[in-house]
Design an enzyme around this catalytic site. Structure first.
Site, PDB file in Angstrom:
ATOM      1  N   GLU A   1      69.741 -87.634  34.711  1.00 25.74           N
ATOM      2  CA  GLU A   1      70.356 -86.626  33.848  1.00 25.74           C
ATOM      3  C   GLU A   1      71.656 -87.143  33.241  1.00 25.74           C
ATOM      4  O   GLU A   1      71.924 -86.966  32.044  1.00 25.74           O
ATOM      5  CB  GLU A   1      70.618 -85.355  34.661  1.00 25.74           C
ATOM      6  CG  GLU A   1      69.349 -84.643  35.108  1.00 25.74           C
ATOM      7  CD  GLU A   1      69.598 -83.602  36.194  1.00 25.74           C
ATOM      8  OE1 GLU A   1      68.675 -82.792  36.447  1.00 25.74           O
ATOM      9  OE2 GLU A   1      70.692 -83.597  36.786  1.00 25.74           O
TER      10      GLU A   1
ATOM     11  N   SER B   1      72.088 -78.119  44.528  1.00 27.61           N
ATOM     12  CA  SER B   1      72.282 -76.711  44.176  1.00 27.61           C
ATOM     13  C   SER B   1      73.389 -76.101  45.017  1.00 27.61           C
ATOM     14  O   SER B   1      73.547 -76.434  46.194  1.00 27.61           O
ATOM     15  CB  SER B   1      70.987 -75.925  44.379  1.00 27.61           C
ATOM     16  OG  SER B   1      71.191 -74.550  44.163  1.00 27.61           O
TER      17      SER B   1
ATOM     18  N   LYS C   1      67.825 -78.641  48.156  1.00 22.66           N
ATOM     19  CA  LYS C   1      67.368 -79.033  46.815  1.00 22.66           C
ATOM     20  C   LYS C   1      68.103 -80.303  46.379  1.00 22.66           C
ATOM     21  O   LYS C   1      69.318 -80.404  46.521  1.00 22.66           O
ATOM     22  CB  LYS C   1      67.651 -77.910  45.823  1.00 22.66           C
ATOM     23  CG  LYS C   1      66.992 -78.097  44.458  1.00 22.66           C
ATOM     24  CD  LYS C   1      67.240 -76.840  43.600  1.00 22.66           C
ATOM     25  CE  LYS C   1      66.415 -76.865  42.326  1.00 22.66           C
ATOM     26  NZ  LYS C   1      66.849 -77.915  41.406  1.00 22.66           N
TER      27      LYS C   1
ATOM     28  N   HIS D   1      50.463 -86.768  25.285  1.00 20.44           N
ATOM     29  CA  HIS D   1      50.682 -85.367  24.890  1.00 20.44           C
ATOM     30  C   HIS D   1      50.943 -84.491  26.119  1.00 20.44           C
ATOM     31  O   HIS D   1      50.661 -83.284  26.105  1.00 20.44           O
ATOM     32  CB  HIS D   1      49.487 -84.801  24.108  1.00 20.44           C
ATOM     33  CG  HIS D   1      49.165 -85.551  22.866  1.00 20.44           C
ATOM     34  ND1 HIS D   1      49.661 -85.212  21.625  1.00 20.44           N
ATOM     35  CD2 HIS D   1      48.394 -86.667  22.667  1.00 20.44           C
ATOM     36  CE1 HIS D   1      49.210 -86.051  20.723  1.00 20.44           C
ATOM     37  NE2 HIS D   1      48.439 -86.951  21.326  1.00 20.44           N
TER      38      HIS D   1
END
Length: 467
Positions: A332, A319, A325, A189
Site C-alpha cells: 500500500e 486494525s 488483522k 479480466h
C-alpha cells in the site's frame, strides 16, 4: 538576552543578520519573501550545488581568475558542507524566486562566510571573499541551477534508486526460483484463465523492473551534458575560455560520472527536456510498481474470503478495532509513493514548458520534484523488497486447488474437440458442478490417456523455451 547581530548590505540596502549565521542578506530576504511550505532544499540538491561550487573554485583558482588562497578556502568550506556541516544554514523554501536565485545565493553566502572564517576573517566581511565575486565567479544562477539538477539527479539515482531497483530485481528472481514448481490459476479480466507458474509470475515482475532500469540508465545519459560555463544567457560572458572544459573535468572526478560540456550551452540552459526524460522514466517505473503492488495485495487477499495464494509477511497490526488483522501495508505504501511520483512528473512537465526566451524560471520546482521522486521511489522500493518481497511465502495447496478447479482449463481442449464443444462443456461444468474431466469422459470425447495428457497442468503452465 539580545541576540548578537551583524549588518550586511546589498543593492537594496542594509539588513541585520544573526551574527552566528553563515547565510547572508540575500538569503534573509528570501526567507522573508517566501514563507510558503516549510520545505527546505533536499540534502542531495545541496550536495549537487556544493560539488559545483567546489569544482568552480578549483577551476577558477587554477585559471588565475580568483586568488589561490580564496580558491582553497572555498574548496575547504565545500568539503565541510559535503561532510555534513552547516546543513541548517540552507534555509530557503523550495517555492522561491524563479530560476533558483535565492537558493543559489544561499549557497554562495554560506560558502563565502565559512571561507572567511577559514582565512581568519569575520563572517559578513566580504572584501576578501565575496559571495558574488569569488564563490560565484564566472557563474550565473542560469547555468548553475540546471547543472545542479543534473548533478542532483545523477547522485540520487546512483545513491538510492539504482541500488534499490537492482536489489528488488535480485529478490524477485530469488522468489521466482523458489516458486517455480508451483502451479496456480492465471487470471485475465479478474476472471479464471489458463494455469501459470507462480515462479514465472515473479520472474516476469523481475524482468519488468530490469527493463525499467535499462530505460532509466539510458535517460540519465541526458544529465551528463552540462550547460555550466554558459553564464547568464549561454554566451559564456565573464568566463575564462577554458573554464567550461576544466570545470566539467573536475566535476566528473568529484562525482565519478562521465560529464562534459553541452554542445550548445544556450540550449542546455533553456530546455528542461533531460529532466522530463528522466521524470518520464520514473513515472513509467512507478506505474508498473503500482500494478505489481496491487497484484501482491490481490494474491494475498483473505485469509478466508480472498485468494490467499501467497502470504505477505505481517509487519504490524492492521486494525485499531479488529484483533488479529494484518494488512499488506508495504504494498500500500509503495502505491502511494508511486502516485506521488506521477504527480511530480505532471508538475515537471508543466514547469518544463513554462520557460521564456533565454531561461526557464520554474527550475526550483523541477529540482525538488525530480530529485525527491528518485529518492522516495528508491526508498519505497528498498522497503518493499526488505519488508515484503524477501519474506513472501506461497500457499501451494490453494494455488493448485484454484488451478485444477478453473474452467479455463477447457482452453486446452480446443485443438482436440473444437471451441464450441469446449464452451458447452465449460457451461455444463459450471451449471452441474461436475469436473471437466468427468464430462469429457462421460461424452467419450477423448480417451482417459489423451485427456490426462491434454490437462497436464505442468505442461500447460510451462513457458516457451527461448531460442
Amino acid at each position: 538576552m539580545t541576540q548578537a547581530t551583524r549588518i550586511e548590505q546589498d543593492s537594496m540596502g542594509e539588513r541585520t543578520i544573526p551574527k552566528d549565521a553563515y547565510y547572508g542578506i540575500q538569503t534573509l530576504r528570501a526567507t522573508e519573501n517566501f514563507p510558503i511550505s516549510g520545505l527546505r532544499p533536499l540534502r542531495t540538491y545541496i550536495d549537487a550545488g556544493v560539488f559545483i561550487k567546489k569544482a568552480t573554485a578549483i577551476a577558477n583558482g587554477e585559471l588565475g581568475c580568483i586568488p589561490e588562497d580564496v580558491s582553497k578556502a572555498i574548496t575547504q568550506a565545500a568539503d565541510e558542507v559535503l561532510a555534513g556541516k552547516l546543513r541548517d544554514q540552507f534555509v530557503v523554501d523550495i517555492y522561491q524566486a524563479g530560476a533558483g536565485t535565492s537558493h543559489h545565493m544561499n549557497l554562495n553566502e554560506v560558502l563565502a562566510n565559512r571561507a572567511l572564517e577559514i582565512l581568519g576573517d569575520e563572517k559578513g566581511n566580504y572584501r576578501r571573499v565575496n559571495p558574488n565575486d569569488h564563490v560565484n565567479y564566472g557563474q550565473s544562477t542560469n547555468d548553475v541551477i540546471p547543472t545542479a539538477i543534473r548533478i542532483g539527479g545523477l547522485l540520487a539515482l546512483k545513491r538510492t534508486l539504482y541500488p534499490a531497483l537492482t536489489k528488488a530485481i535480485a529478490s524477485l528472481n530469488t522468489k521466482a526460483d523458489e516458486f517455480q514448481n508451483i502451479v496456480k490459476s492465471g487470471r485475465t479480466h479478474l476472471q479464471d484463465a489458463v494455469p501459470v507458474r507462480l515462479g514465472d509470475t515473479f520472474r516476469a515482475w523481475a524482468d519488468i523492473c530490469q527493463q525499467h532500469l535499462y530505460r532509466l540508465e539510458f535517460a540519465a545519459k541526458d544529465l551528463t551534458f552540462l550547460g555550466l560555463g554558459g553564464s547568464a544567457a549561454g554566451t559564456g560572458l565573464n568566463t575564462h575560455p577554458q573554464y567550461r572544459f576544466k570545470v566539467a573535468e573536475i566535476l566528473s572526478e568529484l562525482i565519478e560520472e562521465p560529464l562534459q560540456p553541452a554542445p550548445n550551452l544556450m540550449a542546455a540552459m533553456q530546455s528542461m527536456a533531460p529532466f522530463v526524460h528522466v521524470s518520464g522514466g520514473l513515472r513509467n517505473l512507478a506505474q508498473d510498481l503500482v500494478k505489481i503492488s496491487h497484484d501482491l495485495r490481490l494474491m494475498d487477499s483473505g485469509p478466508k474470503t480472498g485468494l490467499k495464494e501467497i502470504q505477505l509477511p505481517p509487519v504490524q497490526p492492521g486494525s485499531s478495532i479488529m484483533p488479529g488483522k494484518y494488512n499488506p501495508v508495504m504494498a500500500e505504501m509503495t502505491s502511494m509513493v508511486c502516485f506521488q511520483v506521477m504527480g511530480y512528473d505532471s508538475a515537471i512537465a508543466l514547469a518544463a514548458q513554462a520557460g521564456q526566451l533565454e531561461l526557464n524560471v520554474m527550475m526550483p520546482l523541477i529540482a525538488y520534484n525530480l530529485i525527491h521522486s528518485i529518492e522516495i521511489l528508491g526508498n519505497a522500493l528498498s522497503a518493499l523488497t526488505e519488508q515484503c518481497i524477501q519474506g513472501i511465502t506461497a500457499n501451494s495447496d490453494r494455488c493448485l486447488a484454484y488451478a485444477e478447479g478453473s474452467l479455463a482449463l477447457v482452453t486446452a481442449l480446443n485443438p482436440h474437440i473444437g471451441y464450441l464443444n469446449a464452451a458447452a462443456i465449460a457451461k455444463e461444468s459450471l451449471e452441474t458442478g461436475k469436473s471437466l474431466r468427468e464430462i469429457v469422459l462421460a461424452q467419450n470425447l477423448l480417451t482417459p490417456e489423451v485427456l490426462a495428457q491434454v490437462l497436464d497442468l505442468e505442461q500447460m503452465s510451462a513457458l516457451p523455451k527461448p531460442h
